[in-house]
Design a protein around this motif. Structure first.
Motif, PDB file in Angstrom:
ATOM      1  N   GLN A 139       0.963  -1.246   0.109  1.00  0.00           N
ATOM      2  CA  GLN A 139       0.007   0.043  -0.123  1.00  0.00           C
ATOM      3  C   GLN A 139       0.796   1.298  -0.008  1.00  0.00           C
ATOM      4  N   GLN A 140       0.679   2.299  -0.932  1.00  0.00           N
ATOM      5  CA  GLN A 140       1.149   3.441  -0.763  1.00  0.00           C
ATOM      6  C   GLN A 140      -0.097   4.630  -0.951  1.00  0.00           C
ATOM      7  N   GLY A 141      -0.018   5.157   0.219  1.00  0.00           N
ATOM      8  CA  GLY A 141      -1.322   6.180   0.145  1.00  0.00           C
ATOM      9  C   GLY A 141      -2.393   5.334   0.088  1.00  0.00           C
ATOM     10  N   THR A 142      -3.257   5.877  -0.976  1.00  0.00           N
ATOM     11  CA  THR A 142      -4.609   5.009  -0.987  1.00  0.00           C
ATOM     12  C   THR A 142      -4.524   4.016  -1.986  1.00  0.00           C
ATOM     13  N   LEU A 143      -3.382   3.987  -2.670  1.00  0.00           N
ATOM     14  CA  LEU A 143      -3.140   2.706  -3.900  1.00  0.00           C
ATOM     15  C   LEU A 143      -2.736   1.638  -3.163  1.00  0.00           C
ATOM     16  N   ILE A 144      -3.080   0.330  -3.565  1.00  0.00           N
ATOM     17  CA  ILE A 144      -2.922  -0.900  -3.506  1.00  0.00           C
ATOM     18  C   ILE A 144      -2.592  -1.556  -4.692  1.00  0.00           C
ATOM     19  N   SER A 145      -1.421  -2.378  -4.401  1.00  0.00           N
ATOM     20  CA  SER A 145      -0.879  -3.125  -5.532  1.00  0.00           C
ATOM     21  C   SER A 145      -0.553  -4.648  -4.844  1.00  0.00           C
TER      22      SER A 145
END
Length: 220
Positions: A139-145
């Motif tokens: 997770q980076q901020g609100t982004l997920i991968s």
């Protein structure tokens, strides 16, 4: 240790291990893809030559039995070409999955476990009906991968968002492509942390469910 976050050394070590494994798989995949591409080109040449010969025979008024033999041979070559095309497509999807794992692992390593991301790390999955497996999320901020492996040999990558504990993930399968959307809610008060919700298929296939429930628990 912060609740809901892997210790930096554990997350970084997991990421490095995953990166090494998938880099090796990617190197092997490149060699295999080159070989399969060569076979596909070779088979395409045979199909092209066979189709041209068939057309010439028809123009020259070839007898019916001869044309039937040529048609059978051409159909066999066309089936072989399709099989090799599917193999090449599968290998390309696997390459993309390996690249996604390596990139996700690199983000974890570079951020020394990404302590700002409450989702970072490994999760055990239950996808109803009937599938279990694991996911590795970044997770980076609100982004997920991330990536996943499910029972039955299903593997692929995940991408999505986390906003106000609401999660939306897109499942990109190495065989099916964009296969499903997962909606869920993160509960950091549980022990272990839990994500729970529902999923919906983006493409319908015979014998496969179109929707269901799912649950992820942090695997420390």
């Amino acid at each position: 240790m912060i609740i809901g976050v892997l210790a930096p050394s554990a997350a970084a070590q997991d990421a490095r291990t995953l990166a090494v494994i998938h880099a090796a798989l990617m190197a092997e995949g490149i060699e295999e893809l080159e070989r399969k591409n060569g076979l596909m080109r070779e088979t395409w040449g045979l199909v092209d030559a066979g189709a041209t010969a068939m057309l010439d025979a028809q123009r020259q008024g070839g007898d019916l039995d001869n044309l039937r033999v040529r048609e059978d041979q051409l159909q066999q070559l066309e089936s072989q070409l399709l099989m090799r095309l599917f193999e090449v497509q599968r290998l390309r999807r696997e390459m993309l999955t390996n690249m996604a794992v390596i990139e996700a692992a690199g983000r974890v390593t570079s951020s020394q476990s990404g302590s700002s991301g409450v989702l970072n790390g490994r999760w055990t999955l239950t996808v109803l009906p009937g599938l279990t497996g694991t996911a590795f999320l970044v997770q980076q901020g609100t982004l997920i991968s991330g990536t996943y492996e499910l029972s039955g040999g299903w593997t692929g990558s995940l991408r999505g968002t986390l906003v106000a504990n609401k999660i939306r993930l897109e499942r990109i399968d190495s065989q099916l492509g964009f296969a499903a959307i997962f909606y869920g809610e993160l509960n950091l008060g549980a022990d272990p942390d839990v994500i729970q919700g529902r999923w919906e298929a983006t493409q319908l296939a015979a014998g496969m469910a179109s929707a269901g429930g799912w649950r992820a628990e942090r695997a420390d």
